[in-house]
Every structure is written in C-alpha cells, then in structure tokens.
Design an enzyme around this catalytic site. Structure first.
Site, PDB file in Angstrom:
ATOM      1  N   ASP A 148       0.497   4.618   2.237  1.00 49.47           N
ATOM      2  CA  ASP A 148       0.309   3.183   2.070  1.00 49.47           C
ATOM      3  C   ASP A 148       0.067   2.844   0.594  1.00 49.47           C
ATOM      4  OD1 ASP A 148      -0.251   0.607   3.548  1.00 49.47           O
ATOM      5  OD2 ASP A 148      -2.149   0.770   2.474  1.00 49.47           O
TER       6      ASP A 148
ATOM      7  N   GLU B 283       2.659  24.291   1.051  1.00 46.91           N
ATOM      8  CA  GLU B 283       1.958  25.465   1.584  1.00 46.91           C
ATOM      9  C   GLU B 283       2.257  25.646   3.072  1.00 46.91           C
ATOM     10  OE1 GLU B 283      -2.275  25.343   0.930  1.00 46.91           O
ATOM     11  OE2 GLU B 283      -1.971  24.676  -1.141  1.00 46.91           O
TER      12      GLU B 283
HETATM   13  C1  NOJ Z   1       0.710  -2.082   3.519  1.00 49.64           C
HETATM   14  C2  NOJ Z   1       0.545  -2.100   5.002  1.00 49.64           C
HETATM   15  O1  NOJ Z   1       1.801  -1.910   5.602  1.00 49.64           O
HETATM   16  C3  NOJ Z   1      -0.068  -3.441   5.342  1.00 49.64           C
HETATM   17  O2  NOJ Z   1      -0.081  -3.658   6.731  1.00 49.64           O
HETATM   18  C4  NOJ Z   1      -1.439  -3.502   4.750  1.00 49.64           C
HETATM   19  O3  NOJ Z   1      -1.969  -4.799   4.941  1.00 49.64           O
HETATM   20  C5  NOJ Z   1      -1.434  -3.195   3.259  1.00 49.64           C
HETATM   21  N1  NOJ Z   1      -0.577  -2.099   2.913  1.00 49.64           N
HETATM   22  C6  NOJ Z   1      -2.826  -2.857   2.763  1.00 49.64           C
HETATM   23  O4  NOJ Z   1      -3.205  -1.585   3.208  1.00 49.64           O
END
Ligand code: NOJ
Ligand code: CA
Length: 560
Positions: free
Chosen positions: A211, A262
């Site tokens: 993310d 790994e």
């Molecule tokens: C991207 C994620 O897909 C989204 O749902 C989220 O609100 C933001 N990153 C923050 O983590």
C-alpha cells in the site's frame, strides 16, 4: 494440487482481490470474515485463479476500511484468528490458489501500540521518533508545521491533543488523522516491517500488495519544504518530491527483495504506486518489488483509442524493468467499471454519484457489456490480470447509501466533497433471496440494494450468458491459450475496433463502437463476451446499430 516452485508463476497470473469484510460472513454478525473466505473455496476454484489478494484483515478500528492497522501480525478478532487464517491458507493452497496479503507501511493506526507510546512520551523521545512529530508554527505553535496536504483531510498535520497528547506538538498523516505516518528514516521502523514480512512469509503467504509504496520516505529536513502542488501523478521524475516517489524508498524495497528471495519460490510483491509511468519500472524491478500496478487502465474509458494508448505505453514501460504488466479495471478504491462505462465519458462521475445517480441516465446493460468486454480484453493481454470481487458478477456501483451509513473517510473527512468508495465495497450477493442475499445469516455492514438479487452468484450460475459464466469460461480458457508474453496488433480498418493476437494463434478482437464489426474467418471462435450475431439491433451508449457479426461492446476470442 501441489503448488509449483516456478519462480515466475505470477507473471501471467489471474489474481482475485478479496475485500474480506464484504466477501462472506460466516457467523451472522454482518461482517465478512476469514472463515467466510474458507467456506467459498469452491467458488474461488471455479474462477481458475492463481492467487487471491486479501485487503487488510488486521485488528483495526476501521477508520479507513482496515488500512488503519493496529497490529500487523494478527487477525482482527471481528474477522477471525490466526489459526483461521492458517486454515484458509492451507485450503487455498490445496486447490492451487496462492495468497497475497496487504502490507500498509506508510502509516499505522492511532491505536497501534507504538503510536500510543509516542503520544504518551516526551518530544524528542525514541517513542516519538517512530512517527513524525513536529512543533507547530505561530507564536504558540498553534499552526500546522507545514502546508502538507492529506488525502482525507485538509491538512496532513493534526494536533497531538486530538489524540490525548499533552506536549503541544503536531503529528503527520498523509491520510486520515487516525492513520499516523511512520518515520521511515528510523531503522526501527524498517526492522519492524522486515519482521512483519517474515511473519507472513513464514506462515506460507506467497505475495504482498504494498500500500502507498511511493510514500514512506519523505524529505524531513528542516525547515520542512512546501508541498504547494498536490503530489502523485504530477510529481517530478527526479525522485526528490517532498512526500512521494522519493529515491530513498528504493533502498527499502531492495532490502525487502533480499528477504523475499530467501524463500522458495521467492515471495512476490506488487506496488501500489501512483507515479509517472517512467518511474514505475523502479518499483517493479526484479531487485525490488518485482511488479507494480498499472493504474492507467483504471483511468481509461471504454474506447479503442484510450485502451490502445494504455496498452502500448504500459507494455513499453513494464518492459523497462523486465517485469510483466498488470491489468485491472477496478479495485476497492474505484467506481465499478459497469457503472463507469454505462455513463457517457463526458459525465462528471463524482457529481453523478453524489446525486444518487440522478444527474445522467445510466445504461445498465450497456455498462455491463462494456465492462465484461473490457475484462476479456485485458485477460488476453500478456501480463497479470487482477479481478476485484463482484467484477465477475458485473456488479454496478451502489449509489444512494444514506449518509448515516457511510463508512469511507474519503467522504467523512474530506469536506464531504465526494461520497466516497463504499459503493464498490457493499457485501456480495450470493443468493437471490434470504438475509443479506446469502452474504451471511444476519445483516450486512453496508446496505445492499434490492437489485443485488439479479446479480447473485446463484442466479448468474444458472445462466450461461451471465457475467459470472462468461468470466468462468474466460479464466479457464485463458490458462490453456496463454504462451509467451508477446502480442501483435492487427489492422481492423475501424477506429472503434482493436484486434491483437498472441504467439499461439490466440486472437482477441474488441468492438468498442456502436456498430457491428465483421471479423471474417480467422479460425475457431472459442469465447465471446456476448453472443455473436449475423444481424440485430443493439443499444450501446444510446446508439442503435444494425448488421455485422461482432456486436457493440463485445470481445471475441478466436483460436487460429
Ligand atoms: C490505498 C488503499 O487502496 C486505500 O483504500 C487506502 O485508503 C489508502 N491506500 C491509504 O492506506
Ligand atoms: Ca462475521
């Protein structure tokens, strides 16, 4: 079915995104859970998937649908236990489906034990130094330390008093105030994420979706630099933007790659990085995460020109890193493609959504036809295809969720300018009748509309021409038709039609236009997103056409 040790298994995989809270509820509390996923292994198997990617299922107060993580190495008790997770993983592996988990390294939640310790500690302490705390500006520090913007609030700074802190400092959060950003210049943070990656990889997890991969590292030098323009796709190509896509982040991913390698086969990772295509290759390089989402297709409209441009650019840029391209038409942050394509390209979709779908007419069937045709096109391209739960049912965006039931901080925090992303996160309909359409024996944490009945797995399984039946057949066939990662374009003589083929004689033709397209006799028609016709009258985007073989908003696959 034993999983292969082929280290390239992911390059042309079909990966299904599960939004766990909305997939299947096993205990009737209205929230989808891990046992719910395990109960649907047959369903997932029926889609011929290589892997599933689970959005966060960690303990969380759900300020941002679970992207606010309290503990990276546990399962939210509302969703199950670690042993439920292990059971799910083992059962998915038994049927040949691998598992990706979502890693959220840019920020934790404000309930993470580190953040609680930071708030309870003195300025300058080790505990505070895991996050980004600063004194405010103004005579009494009453103003935020810089102009940094947040995705879900006007400022990326909140005063610590909002979290019970007593030292008149501010903390940084590029998303909701409940999502404090880590200080990635602190080696303790780096070490803790290596521990988290190992924790899941040791359990047998096959891959990670990262993310906000272009976040994490920031220019924290004093005085803090201004971020006058919104970052993201506008950031420069030099890697010295203040908040996003900084060069230093690649050192982090290089160390992650060493850890991934790994394992046998090496663990896989895919970056969520909204950066310029020229920069994406860094994230997807084999020395780093190995793969990055290509979001250009998400942004494209259902048009031959848009699709062709995205395909050519994406293949060119993914080639630069040696990775394979990723294709997706949607995810949990985007309007459902059936709805997007069922509206004319010129429609302001946010206004439409905010109005409860009243500003413009929605072509319900035309949108579904276009979305399924688009999916069959991307499935035929070289690279990896991502499917977001419900896409295979042709689900439309749910609009008109009452304000009192909205969960998304994008709406709640962001000055209520956009109703947010809940409309694509409504729990799936499994049956046409019954409580919450078979999602569970109780209710559903977001309200399901009545029309979900017609889109249920039960109804769609009965019909050969439903989106679900079309997806099942396409995903199964895709496995048998695929070969090396090349493709070539063919002239169609029609600006609304794209035609490409893959090395083994697999042709894919998509008609984006409102008329019929005669594709001649190339070989055996093995699948199409709608029945082909000699003649007929079809409505697509309000246009009426007569004649031809490939109807409007249709993809056909042919084996030469
Ligand atoms: C991207 C994620 O897909 C989204 O749902 C989220 O609100 C933001 N990153 C923050 O983590
Ligand atoms: Ca539940």
């Amino acid at each position: 079915m034993a999983l292969s040790l082929d280290k390239d298994w992911w390059r042309q995989a079909a990966i299904y995104q599960i939004y766990p809270r909305s997939f299947k509820d096993s205990n009737g509390d209205g929230i989808g859970d891990i046992k719910g996923i395990t109960s649907q292994i047959d369903y997932l198997s029926s889609l011929s998937l290589d892997a599933v990617w689970l959005s966060p299922f960690y303990p969380s107060a759900l300020a941002d649908g679970g992207y606010d993580v309290d503990d990276y190495r546990d399962v939210d008790p509302k969703l199950g236990t670690l042993s439920d997770f292990d059971e799910m993983l083992a059962k998915l592996h038994e049927v040949g489906i691998r598992v990706f988990v979502d890693i959220v390294p840019n920020h934790s939640s404000n309930r993470h034990e580190w953040f609680k310790a930071a708030i309870a500690s003195e300025p300058g302490s080790d505990a505070r130094n895991r996050y980004i705390f600063r004194d405010g500006k103004g005579a009494n520090g009453e103003l935020p330390p810089s102009d940094w913007p947040s995705h879900f609030a006007p400022s990326a700074w909140s005063h610590e008093s909002t979290q019970g802190g007593k030292h008149n400092q501010w903390y940084c959060h590029l998303f909701a105030p409940e999502q404090p950003d880590f200080n990635w210049d602190n080696p303790e943070v780096e070490a803790d994420f290596l521990k988290t990656l190992r924790f899941w990889a040791d359990r047998g997890v096959d891959g990670f979706r990262i993310d906000v991969a272009a976040g994490m590292k920031k220019d924290l030098s004093e005085p803090l630099r201004s971020q006058a323009t919104y970052p993201g796709m506008n950031n420069p190509l030099t890697g010295d933007d203040v908040l996003f896509d900084r060069n230093e982040v690649h050192e982090v991913f290089k160390s992650w790659r060493k850890l991934f390698n790994e394992y046998s086969p090496p663990r896989v990772a895919v970056a969520e990085a909204y950066v310029r295509p020229e920069r994406l290759a860094l994230y997807s390089s084999p020395d780093e995460l190995g793969q990055a989402f290509n979001f250009d297709m998400l942004e494209a409209y259902f048009s031959a020109t848009d699709y062709k441009k995205v395909i050519d650019t994406s293949i060119k840029h993914s080639g630069a890193s040696g990775s394979s391209t990723t294709w997706c038409l949607n995810n949990h942050d985007q309007m459902r493609p059936a709805t997007k394509y069922g509206l004319l390209a010129s429609v302001d979709r946010i206004r439409w959504k905010n109005s409860g779908g009243t500003t413009h007419p929605l072509d319900i069937n035309g949108g579904i036809h276009a979305a399924v045709a688009g999916s069959m096109l991307i499935m035929a391209l070289p690279g990896c295809t991502y499917i977001y739960q419900g896409e295979e049912l042709g689900l439309h965006e749910v609009v008109g969720i009452p304000e009192s039931e909205i969960q998304d901080p994008q709406y709640l925090r962001n000055l209520k300018a956009d109703l947010g992303r809940d409309g694509c996160r409504v729990p799936l309909p499994w049956t046409s009748t019954g409580t919450s359409f078979g999602f569970g024996s109780g209710g559903s944490h977001l309200p399901q509309p009545k029309w979900f009945a017609d889109y249920s797995v039960e109804i769609e399984t009965e019909h050969d021409l439903s989106p679900l039946s079309t997806f099942r057949k396409a995903l199964a066939l895709r496995k048998t038709l695929q070969s090396t990662e090349e493709m070539s374009w063919h002239e169609t003589g029609d600006d609304d039609v794209l035609h490409f083929s893959r090395p083994n004689g697999w042709h894919c033709i998509t008609n984006f236009g409102g008329g019929f397209y005669n594709f001649g006799n190339l070989g055996e028609v093995v699948h199409s997103s709608q029945p082909l016709a000699q003649s007929g009258i079809y409505m697509a985007h309000g246009k009426m056409s007569v004649g031809g073989e490939l109807p409007p908003a249709t993809t056909v696959w042919i084996k030469a």
